[in-house]
Enzyme design. Structure first.
Site, PDB file in Angstrom:
ATOM      1  N   GLU A   1      -0.201  12.839  -5.858  1.00 30.88           N
ATOM      2  CA  GLU A   1       0.136  11.750  -4.943  1.00 30.88           C
ATOM      3  C   GLU A   1       0.789  12.429  -3.742  1.00 30.88           C
ATOM      4  O   GLU A   1       1.921  12.902  -3.831  1.00 30.88           O
ATOM      5  CB  GLU A   1       1.077  10.773  -5.662  1.00 30.88           C
ATOM      6  CG  GLU A   1       1.059   9.384  -5.077  1.00 30.88           C
ATOM      7  CD  GLU A   1       2.057   9.252  -3.950  1.00 30.88           C
ATOM      8  OE1 GLU A   1       1.644   9.502  -2.791  1.00 30.88           O
ATOM      9  OE2 GLU A   1       3.206   8.920  -4.220  1.00 30.88           O
TER      10      GLU A   1
ATOM     11  N   CYS B   1       5.818   8.247   1.780  1.00 32.00           N
ATOM     12  CA  CYS B   1       4.389   8.512   1.979  1.00 32.00           C
ATOM     13  C   CYS B   1       3.658   7.253   2.420  1.00 32.00           C
ATOM     14  O   CYS B   1       2.707   7.312   3.182  1.00 32.00           O
ATOM     15  CB  CYS B   1       3.781   9.077   0.693  1.00 32.00           C
ATOM     16  SG  CYS B   1       4.079   8.045  -0.740  1.00 32.00           S
TER      17      CYS B   1
HETATM   18  O1  LIG Z   1       6.492   9.059  -0.736  1.00 37.90           O
HETATM   19  C1  LIG Z   1       6.012   8.134  -1.448  1.00 37.90           C
HETATM   20  C2  LIG Z   1       6.802   6.933  -1.607  1.00 37.90           C
HETATM   21  C3  LIG Z   1       6.294   5.913  -2.566  1.00 37.90           C
HETATM   22  C4  LIG Z   1       7.219   4.753  -2.524  1.00 37.90           C
HETATM   23  C5  LIG Z   1       6.798   3.645  -3.391  1.00 37.90           C
HETATM   24  O2  LIG Z   1       6.068   3.832  -4.344  1.00 37.90           O
HETATM   25  O3  LIG Z   1       7.225   2.508  -3.169  1.00 37.90           O
END
Ligand SMILES: O=CCCCC(=O)O
Length: 462
Positions: free
Chosen positions: A226, A260
């Site tokens: 991810e 992200c």
């Molecule tokens: O950097 C990734 C953040 C993911 C935040 C989320 O899943 O809400």
């Protein structure tokens, strides 16, 4: 390894990294525990997972303070993050059994079915930006599936990493069902290569993803990645502009822009662009950065000064390349990794703010000629994590959503993760999925069991 408060710049705590021998002992203990843990029933595992949820809720205030101190998250967001982790534990406690039930499939066999077996010790390499959520969204499904987890967390959030281990232990999980390994990033390769580790999951940057995937690939170990994103938020001519501006501002500033799935590129069709830009800039001007423990603070400091400096360099580069700086863009004097909410307008392909991920509170506004151009611009990215579309036309939204190259498209909403919905990206945003039924399937052996048509009973054999 040091935890440094990003607000004061002071060292909060120093941790010594584990020796090679200590690491090996921990991995061995995890692998041994797997042999027992995998035999537990779903109700037994669920009882412990619900207990972890209860403990998280009981500890949410102190855990939010730990995040504020180690990486600058404002307290109310930290509390929301812990509540979300607890919800994720409850969700998998309630649904894992159903998700992993044996499935009969008709074939030429007398009976054939698919069974889902756990894989073993799963290594999680996790980032500092959502130090609890990113770990729990891996751990809840992985442990419910019968795996055990070992965590290599980002070096600046070792306190959070140990607090997570304590939650599982205090909830009654066996000692090595989930453990934290305090090690530097340079030792991740050896961990992935260790024969006791069966698979790896990474949430992190695209370069980290390349490295982990390369090592896991050479060991033929499963990995889920991810990675970064540069989510496009497309505002079409028939959009509800008030809603669009509000949500675009909110999404860009999640976690001081260090997410992200924060909105990064705002692609607005020409007739609305000037109005959108003016309203957006107005709202950004009102954003207050400050002490993450102060309830009046909108955004806390960034996690580290080097990360703040990198964001500022990207802003300056974009301006050199022709972007217009509307708000912010100046590094404040004084201590702390602060960066103001910043708006760049007139952003185009080829500029840093368009081509690269900016991991901070910086919005890039891009004008599109029309709907077709907006979709083309959205897809003109190496990333493919999330996207949002603002329009009042539902059919059009469904049609366009299918043309956007991303792991999710949210209509008239900002992108968010939810335990019930799959989460992950395509292109350089990674592969595999977390959360939902899809997430729990990532670290299991999808096993076919085939019974041949009935053999004659032994007494009938001549
Ligand atoms: O950097 C990734 C953040 C993911 C935040 C989320 O899943 O809400």
């Amino acid at each position: 390894m040091e935890s440094i408060n990003p607000q004061s710049g002071k060292v909060i705590q120093t941790y010594s990294s584990a020796t090679d021998e200590a690491l090996q002992t921990r991995l061995r203990a995890a692998a041994d525990e797997f042999q027992h843990w995998k035999l537990n029933s779903f109700p037994e595992r669920a009882k412990l997972m619900h207990a972890a949820a209860t403990l998280l809720r009981a500890r949410k205030a102190e855990l939010a303070e730990l995040m504020a101190d180690e990486m600058g998250k404002v307290i109310r967001d930290g509390i929301a993050e812990i509540e979300k982790c607890a919800g994720c534990c409850d969700y998998y406690a309630e649904h894992a059994h159903q998700f992993l039930q044996k499935q009969s499939i008709a074939s030429d066999a007398q009976e054939s079915y698919v069974a889902y077996d756990p894989l073993g010790v799963i290594l999680a390499v996790m980032p500092w930006n959502f130090p609890f959520w990113q770990v729990f969204r891996f751990a809840a499904p992985a442990l419910m599936a019968g795996n055990v987890g070992v965590l290599k967390h980002a070096s600046n959030v070792s306190g959070c990493a140990l607090a997570i281990e304590a939650v599982f232990k205090d909830a009654g999980f066996p000692a090595h069902a989930f453990s934290t390994l305090l090690v530097e990033s340079s030792r991740v390769e050896a961990l992935i290569r260790n024969p006791l580790v069966s698979a790896v999951t990474l949430t992190g940057s695209t370069p980290a993803g390349r490295s982990v995937a390369g090592i896991a690939g050479s060991e033929l170990k499963k990995c889920v990645l991810e990675l970064g994103g540069s989510d496009a938020y497309i505002v079409l001519e028939d959009a509800d502009l008030d809603l669009a501006v509000d949500l675009c501002v909110k999404s860009r500033l999640i976690n001081a822009g260090q997410s992200c799935i924060a909105a990064k590129r705002f692609i607005v069709v020409r007739p609305l662009r000037a109005e959108f830009e003016a309203r957006y800039a107005e709202k950004f001007k009102a954003i207050r950065y400050g002490d993450p423990r102060d309830p009046a603070t909108d955004i806390g400091p960034m996690a580290r000064t080097d990360l703040r400096d990198q964001v500022h360099a990207q802003v300056m580069k974009s301006v050199e390349q022709g972007a217009r700086l509307l708000v912010g863009g100046v590094v404040p004097d004084g201590p702390g990794a602060y960066y103001p909410a910043t708006v760049l307008a007139g952003v185009k392909p080829g500029m840093t703010a368009f081509d690269d991920e900016i991991f901070g509170p910086v919005a890039a506004i891009i004008e599109a000629d029309d709907e077709e151009h907006a979709i083309a611009l959205a897809n003109q990215s190496v990333f493919g994590l999330g996207a949002a579309l603002f329009t009042r036309d539902r059919d059009k939204a469904d049609r366009l959503a299918r043309r956007i190259e991303a792991g999710c498209v949210f209509i008239n909403s900002f992108v968010k993760s939810d335990p019930r919905l799959p989460f992950g990206g395509i292109k350089q945003s990674g592969f595999g999925r977390e959360l939902s039924w899809f997430g729990i399937q990532e670290f299991v052996n999808i096993k076919t069991v085939y019974h041949a048509a009935a053999a004659k009973p032994a007494h009938a054999v001549e």
